[in-house]
Design an enzyme around this catalytic site. Structure first.
Site, mmCIF file in Angstrom:
data_model
loop_
_atom_site.group_PDB
_atom_site.id
_atom_site.type_symbol
_atom_site.label_atom_id
_atom_site.label_comp_id
_atom_site.label_asym_id
_atom_site.label_seq_id
_atom_site.Cartn_x
_atom_site.Cartn_y
_atom_site.Cartn_z
ATOM 1 N N PHE A 65 0.753 8.668 -2.535
ATOM 2 C CA PHE A 65 -0.649 8.759 -1.706
ATOM 3 C C PHE A 65 -0.644 9.528 -0.729
ATOM 4 O O PHE A 65 0.513 10.132 -0.438
ATOM 5 C CB PHE A 65 -0.889 7.238 -1.195
ATOM 6 C CG PHE A 65 -0.748 6.146 -2.414
ATOM 7 C CD1 PHE A 65 -1.989 5.887 -3.184
ATOM 8 C CD2 PHE A 65 0.453 5.455 -2.396
ATOM 9 C CE1 PHE A 65 -2.067 4.845 -4.026
ATOM 10 C CE2 PHE A 65 0.366 4.418 -3.694
ATOM 11 C CZ PHE A 65 -0.830 4.153 -4.374
ATOM 12 N N SER A 78 -2.281 2.293 -10.066
ATOM 13 C CA SER A 78 -1.723 1.724 -8.731
ATOM 14 C C SER A 78 -2.919 2.208 -7.840
ATOM 15 O O SER A 78 -3.696 3.204 -7.803
ATOM 16 C CB SER A 78 -0.632 2.987 -8.452
ATOM 17 O OG SER A 78 0.542 2.506 -9.087
ATOM 18 N N CYS A 125 1.296 -0.327 -2.245
ATOM 19 C CA CYS A 125 1.246 0.095 -3.588
ATOM 20 C C CYS A 125 0.959 -1.233 -4.554
ATOM 21 O O CYS A 125 2.041 -1.901 -4.725
ATOM 22 C CB CYS A 125 2.027 0.958 -3.741
ATOM 23 S SG CYS A 125 1.852 1.479 -5.764
ATOM 24 N N THR A 155 -0.617 -2.775 -8.354
ATOM 25 C CA THR A 155 -1.118 -2.433 -9.788
ATOM 26 C C THR A 155 -2.265 -3.190 -10.003
ATOM 27 O O THR A 155 -2.488 -4.493 -9.989
ATOM 28 C CB THR A 155 0.185 -2.583 -10.765
ATOM 29 O OG1 THR A 155 1.196 -1.980 -10.333
ATOM 30 C CG2 THR A 155 -0.406 -2.423 -12.031
ATOM 31 N N ALA A 196 0.814 -9.698 -6.031
ATOM 32 C CA ALA A 196 1.710 -9.207 -4.905
ATOM 33 C C ALA A 196 2.873 -10.481 -5.026
ATOM 34 O O ALA A 196 2.782 -11.736 -4.907
ATOM 35 C CB ALA A 196 1.051 -9.451 -3.511
ATOM 36 N N HIS A 255 5.077 2.031 -0.064
ATOM 37 C CA HIS A 255 6.219 1.275 0.119
ATOM 38 C C HIS A 255 6.410 0.892 1.528
ATOM 39 O O HIS A 255 6.958 1.485 2.461
ATOM 40 C CB HIS A 255 7.553 1.825 -0.518
ATOM 41 C CG HIS A 255 7.587 2.107 -1.772
ATOM 42 N ND1 HIS A 255 8.258 3.117 -2.568
ATOM 43 C CD2 HIS A 255 6.641 1.838 -2.935
ATOM 44 C CE1 HIS A 255 8.024 3.236 -3.680
ATOM 45 N NE2 HIS A 255 7.155 2.439 -4.148
ATOM 46 N N THR A 272 -0.908 10.744 13.315
ATOM 47 C CA THR A 272 0.001 11.313 14.172
ATOM 48 C C THR A 272 0.368 10.606 15.413
ATOM 49 O O THR A 272 -0.632 10.047 16.142
ATOM 50 C CB THR A 272 -0.764 12.737 14.390
ATOM 51 O OG1 THR A 272 -0.953 13.313 13.228
ATOM 52 C CG2 THR A 272 0.327 13.706 15.025
#
Length: 199
Positions: free
Chosen positions: A2, A38, A45, A47, A61, A100, A145
């Site tokens: 992503f 995904s 992430c 499915t 999950a 992740h 950031t």
């Protein structure tokens, strides 16, 4: 993979917990989902295991996911950040995000400033070490950031970020309150450097 650029806000239609797992239904608004695709939900992430033409999608999950993320706090009616996986032709407007989640940070403060918002989060030591000023971080899947990184004697870090009005309006940060737990994914390159530099 992503980019941390949130495409839309989804609404949780159902969150069913059973025997340490979660079956989640989200109104994604994506009419062209595919089985097995995904989707990052709050930076996690997951499915697509079921879907319909209106974009209502089901996700599973596991206990591992629930242990590492804030997915266990999801409830019907809640808003979640959504991003579909990047393609080779996608502009990388954010940074490389795997979906992740490494752990959780606690939202420490929210301060309005000139139409934007300054936020601070408290990171545990295992996440703090990957943070540098002007480096990248993903919070609930949002590529951001780091403006300030203050190391604390406890090994934790207090990080400061500025959330511009567009990001505030188009993500679920607008629903967050001080004390909430936020999904954190550290910059993957920092983790690789750490691993390679070990004797």
């Amino acid at each position: 993979m992503f980019s941390g650029i949130i495409e839309s806000l989804g609404r949780v239609e159902a969150a069913n917990f059973d025997a340490g797992k979660l079956m989640l239904q989200v109104a994604t608004g994506f009419p062209d989902l595919t089985l097995g695709e995904s989707v990052a939900i709050n930076g996690t992430c997951l499915t697509v295991v079921e879907f319909d033409a209106q974009g209502l999608a089901a996700f599973y999950a596991s206990a591992e996911t629930l242990a590492r993320t804030n997915m266990g706090a999801l409830r019907q009616g809640g808003l979640v950040n959504l991003e579909r996986a990047v393609s080779l032709s996608t502009r990388l407007s954010g940074h490389l995000v795997q979906g992740h989640v490494d752990g959780l940070a606690k939202l420490h403060s929210i301060t309005p400033e000139a139409g934007a918002y300054k936020i601070e989060l408290l990171l545990p030591p295992h996440l703090a070490k990957y943070c540098v000023e002007k480096g990248s971080i993903a919070l609930d899947g949002i590529s951001l950031t780091l403006n300030v990184v203050t190391d604390l004697a406890s090994g934790e870090a207090l990080i400061g970020l500025t959330i511009i009005p567009h990001t505030w309006a188009h993500t679920n940060l607008q629903t967050r309150a001080v004390g909430d737990l936020i999904n954190v994914e550290s910059d993957v390159f920092a983790k690789y450097v750490e691993r390679l530099c070990k004797p």
